[in-house]
Design a protein around this motif. Structure first.
Motif, PDB file in Angstrom:
ATOM      1  N   THR A  15      -6.280  -4.255  -2.870  1.00  0.00           N
ATOM      2  CA  THR A  15      -5.965  -5.368  -1.968  1.00  0.00           C
ATOM      3  C   THR A  15      -7.224  -6.089  -1.518  1.00  0.00           C
ATOM      4  N   ALA A  16      -8.357  -5.393  -1.539  1.00  0.00           N
ATOM      5  CA  ALA A  16      -9.594  -6.002  -1.039  1.00  0.00           C
ATOM      6  C   ALA A  16     -10.372  -6.708  -2.140  1.00  0.00           C
ATOM      7  N   CYS A  17     -10.148  -6.332  -3.385  1.00  0.00           N
ATOM      8  CA  CYS A  17     -10.968  -6.840  -4.491  1.00  0.00           C
ATOM      9  C   CYS A  17     -10.846  -8.353  -4.613  1.00  0.00           C
ATOM     10  N   PRO A  18     -11.970  -9.078  -4.487  1.00  0.00           N
ATOM     11  CA  PRO A  18     -11.876 -10.531  -4.569  1.00  0.00           C
ATOM     12  C   PRO A  18     -11.601 -11.026  -5.985  1.00  0.00           C
ATOM     13  N   VAL A  19     -11.972 -10.242  -6.992  1.00  0.00           N
ATOM     14  CA  VAL A  19     -11.766 -10.681  -8.376  1.00  0.00           C
ATOM     15  C   VAL A  19     -10.291 -10.510  -8.772  1.00  0.00           C
ATOM     16  N   ALA A  20      -9.733  -9.332  -8.487  1.00  0.00           N
ATOM     17  CA  ALA A  20      -8.324  -9.098  -8.823  1.00  0.00           C
ATOM     18  C   ALA A  20      -7.421 -10.109  -8.119  1.00  0.00           C
ATOM     19  N   ALA A  21      -7.884 -10.627  -6.980  1.00  0.00           N
ATOM     20  CA  ALA A  21      -7.064 -11.589  -6.235  1.00  0.00           C
ATOM     21  C   ALA A  21      -6.938 -12.921  -6.958  1.00  0.00           C
ATOM     22  N   PRO A  63      -7.508  -5.804 -13.304  1.00  0.00           N
ATOM     23  CA  PRO A  63      -6.371  -5.230 -12.585  1.00  0.00           C
ATOM     24  C   PRO A  63      -6.716  -4.733 -11.186  1.00  0.00           C
ATOM     25  N   GLY A  64      -7.993  -4.539 -10.915  1.00  0.00           N
ATOM     26  CA  GLY A  64      -8.373  -4.034  -9.593  1.00  0.00           C
ATOM     27  C   GLY A  64      -9.154  -2.749  -9.733  1.00  0.00           C
ATOM     28  N   PRO A  65      -9.992  -2.456  -8.729  1.00  0.00           N
ATOM     29  CA  PRO A  65     -10.930  -1.333  -8.825  1.00  0.00           C
ATOM     30  C   PRO A  65     -10.285   0.012  -9.151  1.00  0.00           C
ATOM     31  N   LYS A  66      -9.146   0.291  -8.539  1.00  0.00           N
ATOM     32  CA  LYS A  66      -8.527   1.606  -8.716  1.00  0.00           C
ATOM     33  C   LYS A  66      -8.222   1.910 -10.172  1.00  0.00           C
ATOM     34  N   TYR A  67      -7.841   0.853 -10.905  1.00  0.00           N
ATOM     35  CA  TYR A  67      -7.449   1.062 -12.296  1.00  0.00           C
ATOM     36  C   TYR A  67      -8.656   1.377 -13.184  1.00  0.00           C
ATOM     37  N   GLU A  68      -9.841   0.984 -12.721  1.00  0.00           N
ATOM     38  CA  GLU A  68     -11.032   1.199 -13.545  1.00  0.00           C
ATOM     39  C   GLU A  68     -11.668   2.549 -13.201  1.00  0.00           C
ATOM     40  N   ARG A  89     -18.986  -4.703  -4.824  1.00  0.00           N
ATOM     41  CA  ARG A  89     -18.921  -3.501  -4.004  1.00  0.00           C
ATOM     42  C   ARG A  89     -18.028  -3.589  -2.776  1.00  0.00           C
ATOM     43  N   VAL A  90     -17.203  -4.606  -2.717  1.00  0.00           N
ATOM     44  CA  VAL A  90     -16.252  -4.674  -1.610  1.00  0.00           C
ATOM     45  C   VAL A  90     -15.350  -3.436  -1.635  1.00  0.00           C
ATOM     46  N   CYS A  91     -15.043  -2.949  -2.837  1.00  0.00           N
ATOM     47  CA  CYS A  91     -14.182  -1.755  -2.968  1.00  0.00           C
ATOM     48  C   CYS A  91     -14.791  -0.540  -2.284  1.00  0.00           C
ATOM     49  N   ASN A  92     -16.113  -0.356  -2.505  1.00  0.00           N
ATOM     50  CA  ASN A  92     -16.782   0.772  -1.849  1.00  0.00           C
ATOM     51  C   ASN A  92     -16.687   0.658  -0.330  1.00  0.00           C
ATOM     52  N   GLU A  93     -16.826  -0.574   0.114  1.00  0.00           N
ATOM     53  CA  GLU A  93     -16.876  -0.819   1.543  1.00  0.00           C
ATOM     54  C   GLU A  93     -15.561  -0.477   2.231  1.00  0.00           C
ATOM     55  N   VAL A  94     -14.446  -0.680   1.546  1.00  0.00           N
ATOM     56  CA  VAL A  94     -13.153  -0.469   2.190  1.00  0.00           C
ATOM     57  C   VAL A  94     -12.512   0.871   1.853  1.00  0.00           C
ATOM     58  N   CYS A  95     -13.021   1.566   0.847  1.00  0.00           N
ATOM     59  CA  CYS A  95     -12.384   2.817   0.424  1.00  0.00           C
ATOM     60  C   CYS A  95     -12.425   3.844   1.550  1.00  0.00           C
ATOM     61  N   PRO A  96     -11.249   4.332   1.991  1.00  0.00           N
ATOM     62  CA  PRO A  96     -11.261   5.285   3.100  1.00  0.00           C
ATOM     63  C   PRO A  96     -11.622   6.705   2.674  1.00  0.00           C
ATOM     64  N   THR A  97     -11.712   6.962   1.373  1.00  0.00           N
ATOM     65  CA  THR A  97     -11.964   8.340   0.964  1.00  0.00           C
ATOM     66  C   THR A  97     -13.300   8.510   0.252  1.00  0.00           C
ATOM     67  N   GLY A  98     -14.115   7.458   0.227  1.00  0.00           N
ATOM     68  CA  GLY A  98     -15.487   7.621  -0.247  1.00  0.00           C
ATOM     69  C   GLY A  98     -15.667   7.660  -1.753  1.00  0.00           C
ATOM     70  N   ALA A 103     -15.472 -14.048   4.685  1.00  0.00           N
ATOM     71  CA  ALA A 103     -15.141 -14.130   3.261  1.00  0.00           C
ATOM     72  C   ALA A 103     -15.718 -12.908   2.557  1.00  0.00           C
ATOM     73  N   ARG A 104     -14.985 -12.456   1.526  1.00  0.00           N
ATOM     74  CA  ARG A 104     -15.391 -11.218   0.888  1.00  0.00           C
ATOM     75  C   ARG A 104     -16.630 -11.388   0.027  1.00  0.00           C
ATOM     76  N   CYS A 105     -16.710 -12.509  -0.685  1.00  0.00           N
ATOM     77  CA  CYS A 105     -17.762 -12.650  -1.686  1.00  0.00           C
ATOM     78  C   CYS A 105     -17.872 -14.131  -2.012  1.00  0.00           C
ATOM     79  N   CYS A 106     -19.083 -14.590  -2.365  1.00  0.00           N
ATOM     80  CA  CYS A 106     -19.248 -15.996  -2.739  1.00  0.00           C
ATOM     81  C   CYS A 106     -18.830 -16.214  -4.178  1.00  0.00           C
ATOM     82  N   GLY A 107     -18.678 -15.126  -4.926  1.00  0.00           N
ATOM     83  CA  GLY A 107     -18.213 -15.227  -6.305  1.00  0.00           C
ATOM     84  C   GLY A 107     -19.303 -15.015  -7.337  1.00  0.00           C
ATOM     85  N   ILE A 108     -20.526 -15.428  -7.021  1.00  0.00           N
ATOM     86  CA  ILE A 108     -21.554 -15.454  -8.066  1.00  0.00           C
ATOM     87  C   ILE A 108     -21.951 -14.044  -8.515  1.00  0.00           C
TER      88      ILE A 108
END
Lengths: 432, 419
Positions: A35-41, A47-52, A78-87, A349-354
């Motif tokens: 849900t947090a991944c700016p690219v998957a959005a 597909p999103g960080p979890k799938y990789e 690294r937005v995924c790392n930032e929001v992951c509740p389980t490290g 904003a999560r990321c500027c994209g670049i």
């Protein structure tokens, strides 16, 4: 390294010390990262960080082809790392997975080029006007797009026409402050070749606070290569930096950078991705600071001068992803808020994209712009009185300028300006 | 220096941060990642089953809370009291209403809403998006699923409802925008459903299935920021009330609450920093002077006058266990109330109606929410603990998870704000 650990032992090891790949066992499939991944959005290609990292990661093996080609679309923000509740260290696992792809199918010439920003910087700096013409005119950009896959619209930098940062530092040696208190400055390639004024602002702020600045021999931190899967080349660069900076670290000097991605690489990316567990890499990591992280520490100790002049402006500020990956909060925000008159508006904003070199690639340019839309819209909603923006990372600033048509500055430029040392319009020290 | 540093950004931490910032305190929340908000249903459970054996559905939470306090004064509700639970509910309802996303319900009456497997779920406050699903009124339903969303199967819901005597039919829709995609998740679907063209296609596919249905239930993906608009538009197109049923994580209704609470904190001048795992603390003369979080290099000190621990229990990561039978609180190493021997963690039967003792483990605190040592004295003068990190309650089985988190967060913040 993984073999040294077994499940029983791991319970005794604090999570932040787990080997990167081992952390995927912590994934509970809650999908928060998705849900947090700016690219998957914005694209269905990722597909999103979890799938990789945690899922495809289970099927990754040195001797087998990579199970998830889509991991190439991870921007590494690294937005995924930032929001992951389980490290789970998702971004690092993905970086290694991208390396696996390059091992399987080779590194495209384009990625080799983008990984060598230092070399490009150096070549261009001999003939900056010609190089700028080459990079900024539509014909050559169209050719680069077709031949290499470097997006023709992407915001590439311009070379400094007034010499490199080191040229300036050597030229002004006589005027530089001598002091008992010393810091080591890691300038990074962008300050060296494209934006020497960022280094000048940093030196002015250090000296204003009574610190002598040492600029030792240094090379590219290696991050562009790490992101493009060239681990061996990155390793050589990192080793050079360890060799040349380690003595300072051992003597207790702080090594301070203005580029958030360079300092992150020295601190963590290089040692972690390259499996460097030696004492010297560790010491260097420990001694490395982002400039605002360091300045905030001085301020908390009551050692930072606060003789600020008012800067009367509304300033949208975006903390870049690579900065958030330092996990030190938002020190630039903490200090900019001390400047009277400065109305800082924090971007969520999560990321500027670049994401470093990601948005330069033809097939990813539009994704990068779609990711950045969140940030560009935030800047627009701050009203027409906004004349400039602020961001700590160079490629993000270039993307911000590209997406908003407003000039963007490093927070250190605002701090230097508030000390009365720097002209924000001209991007030059006042006494020069 | 911050006046209050809160560790953890789940329901408890966010509520405490919001209320403390609102009272003018300088507040910073540091968290390892996003919290339980994304795992929860988006409803506010106060108490759903009491006693916790799951046999008796609570109709009136006021009476059940009073009973809990009488039976177990150490329960977090015993520390908070009914008045603060009431006050918390009205503060939260006001904030959500102001954000255009109203919550409905009263403390003396639970809703009975369908779950994603068709069971009936007691909860105290529900977003307006869900209340047409109330099962205390018996009117026929149509449950709709999306073919590409693998988290929600409408036939499971309708079959189980039918078995309980509730008339429910089901329909599966196959939207063009979803067929074109390789991947789908609830958040992407929620954002797609904010487009009028998609709403129309959805309604058109549902209409042939409406039959005798007087209301239509969906998985909780009806819009993110525009949820209420999506609901109203679908109701207009279908000519009857629609409602959401919470499904698997990521919870879209939980995320909507998360947005509202984080916005409220930032507007009140508070700061939230993610990706910061608390790994230890500096303790001097009976006080904590810094909490350390791990960074890319050195541990980073957070200096503050007061610290609020809101790291959750075993699920949230605030309390860890290991194979030697140690139960530890991870930041301050506070004494944890837990069975001494590992063999006593669990009863023999997996589904034992009494629950398993390990799930009641946590911190024992006094009325000021200060964690206590074995002698019943506060361990540190400036450390407080709230939410599901507290002992003497089994929030998940009791269906009091949100209530315990929010009420303790609220009560503590009011206490600290008053000083």
């Amino acid at each position: 390294m993984q073999d040294e650990f077994n499940l029983l032992d791991m319970a005794e090891v604090p999570l932040h010390e787990w080997p990167v790949e081992q952390t995927l066992d912590n994934c509970i499939k809650c999908n928060i990262c998705v849900t947090a991944c700016p690219v998957a959005a914005v694209t269905d290609k990722f597909p999103g960080p979890k799938y990789e990292a945690p899922q495809a990661g289970r099927f990754r093996h040195d001797m087998q082809p990579t199970p998830d080609a889509s991991v190439d679309y991870c921007s590494g923000c690294r937005v995924c790392n930032e929001v992951c509740p389980t490290g789970v260290r998702i971004a690092e696992i993905n970086a290694r997975a991208r390396r696996q792809i390059t091992k399987d199918s080779g590194i495209p010439l384009r990625n080799r080029l983008l990984g060598r920003n230092e070399l490009l910087g150096k070549i261009g700096s001999y003939v900056p006007r010609l190089a700028n013409f080459g990079l900024q005119n539509p014909l050559s950009r169209s050719m680069a797009d077709m031949m290499f896959g470097i997006a023709k619209e992407a915001p590439l930098p311009t070379w400094s026409t007034k010499g490199t940062f080191w040229d300036w530092f050597k030229r002004t040696r006589a005027q530089r402050l001598k002091s008992e208190k010393k810091v080591v400055y890691f300038n990074g390639c962008a300050t060296m070749y494209y934006e020497p004024f960022i280094g000048q602002a940093a030196v002015a702020v250090f000296e204003h606070n009574g610190y002598e600045v040492i600029v030792p021999p240094q090379k590219c931190c290696g991050l562009p290569m790490l992101s493009n899967g060239e681990f061996d080349a990155a390793s050589e660069y990192h080793q050079y930096n360890v060799d040349h900076l380690h003595d300072y670290a051992a003597k207790g000097y702080d090594i301070i950078g203005t580029s958030t991605s360079c300092t992150l690489t020295l601190k963590e990316e290089a040692p972690e991705l390259l499996h460097l567990t030696d004492e010297r890499s560790h010491k260097l990591s420990y001694a490395t600071w982002d400039i605002f992280e360091w300045l905030r520490e001085r301020h908390e100790a009551g050692e930072l001068k606060t003789d600020f002049r008012p800067l009367n402006m509304v300033l949208p500020y975006h903390a870049p992803c690579q900065y958030r990956a330092h996990r030190v909060g938002k020190p630039a925000l903490d200090l900019l808020e001390l400047i009277p008159g400065l109305d800082v508006r924090e971007s969520t904003a999560r990321c500027c994209g670049i994401a470093g070199t990601y948005g330069y690639k033809s097939e990813k340019y539009q994704i990068a712009m779609d990711v950045g839309a969140e940030l560009f819209d935030f800047v627009k909603t701050q009203g027409s009185q906004v004349e400039m923006t602020a961001c700590d990372s160079e490629t993000c600033r270039w993307q911000l300028e590209h997406g908003t048509d407003l000039p963007s500055r490093h927070p250190i430029e605002y701090l230097a300006a508030a000390y009365g040392l720097y002209d924000l319009e001209r991007r030059a020290l006042l006494n020069e | 220096m911050n006046e209050i540093t809160i560790i953890g950004a789940g329901m408890a931490g966010l509520m405490a941060g919001w209320q403390a910032a609102k009272q003018g305190k300088k507040v910073k929340i540091v968290a390892k990642g996003w919290g339980a908000t994304h795992w929860l249903s988006g409803c506010i459970d106060i108490v759903g089953y009491y006693p916790v054996d799951g046999t008796e559905v609570v109709e009136n939470p006021v009476a059940a809370v009073k009973q809990i306090i009488t039976d177990n004064p150490q329960h977090p509700y015993g520390l908070v009291g009914l008045d603060d639970i009431e006050a918390m509910i009205s503060a939260l309802k006001d904030e959500c209403a102001a954000a255009g996303y109203p919550l409905h319900g009263e403390l003396h009456r639970n809703w009975l809403l369908p779950s994603a497997v068709g069971t009936l779920r007691p909860t105290c406050l529900a977003p307006e998006m869900m209340i047409a699903g109330d099962m205390r009124q018996n009117s026929p339903l149509l449950i709709v699923g999306f073919k590409q969303l693998m988290d929600f199967f409408p036939n499971v819901v309708s079959d189980n409802l039918n078995k309980q005597g509730i008339t429910a039919a089901q329909a599966m829709v196959d939207l063009r925008v979803l067929r074109e995609r390789s991947f789908i998740n609830p958040v992407i679907l929620a954002e797609m459903l904010e487009q009028p063209a998609v709403q129309k296609e959805l309604a058109n596919q549902i209409k042939p299935h409406l039959g005798q249905a007087e209301r239509v239930g969906f998985p909780s993906v009806l819009g993110m920021d525009q949820a209420m608009t999506v609901k109203k538009e679908l109701e207009r197109l279908l000519g009857r009330p629609v409602f959401e049923i919470p499904s698997l994580t990521p919870s879209v209704p939980g995320m909507r609450l998360h947005h509202i609470l984080t916005q409220a904190i930032v507007s009140a001048g508070g700061r939230i920093e993610n990706g910061m795992e608390a790994i230890g603390a500096k303790k001097e003369n009976g006080k904590v002077t810094a909490v350390y979080t791990s960074t890319a290099a050195r541990p980073h000190p957070h200096r503050s006058q007061q610290y609020i621990l809101a790291t959750g229990g075993i699920l949230g990561g605030g309390i860890t266990t290991n194979s030697d039978g140690d139960v530890r609180e991870v930041v301050f190493d506070l004494p944890v109330t837990a069975p001494l021997k590992q063999v006593d963690w669990f009863h023999q039967d997996f589904l034992d109606k009494r629950g398993h003792p390990i799930y009641q483990s946590g911190l024992s605190v006094n009325k000021q929410f200060q964690p206590l040592d074995d002698g019943g004295q506060p361990v540190y003068g400036n450390v407080f603990a709230i939410g599901t990190t507290l002992a003497h309650c089994e929030a998940i089985r009791e269906r009091s998870f949100e209530g315990v988190a929010l009420a303790t967060g609220y009560a503590l913040a009011r206490q600290l704000g008053a000083t």
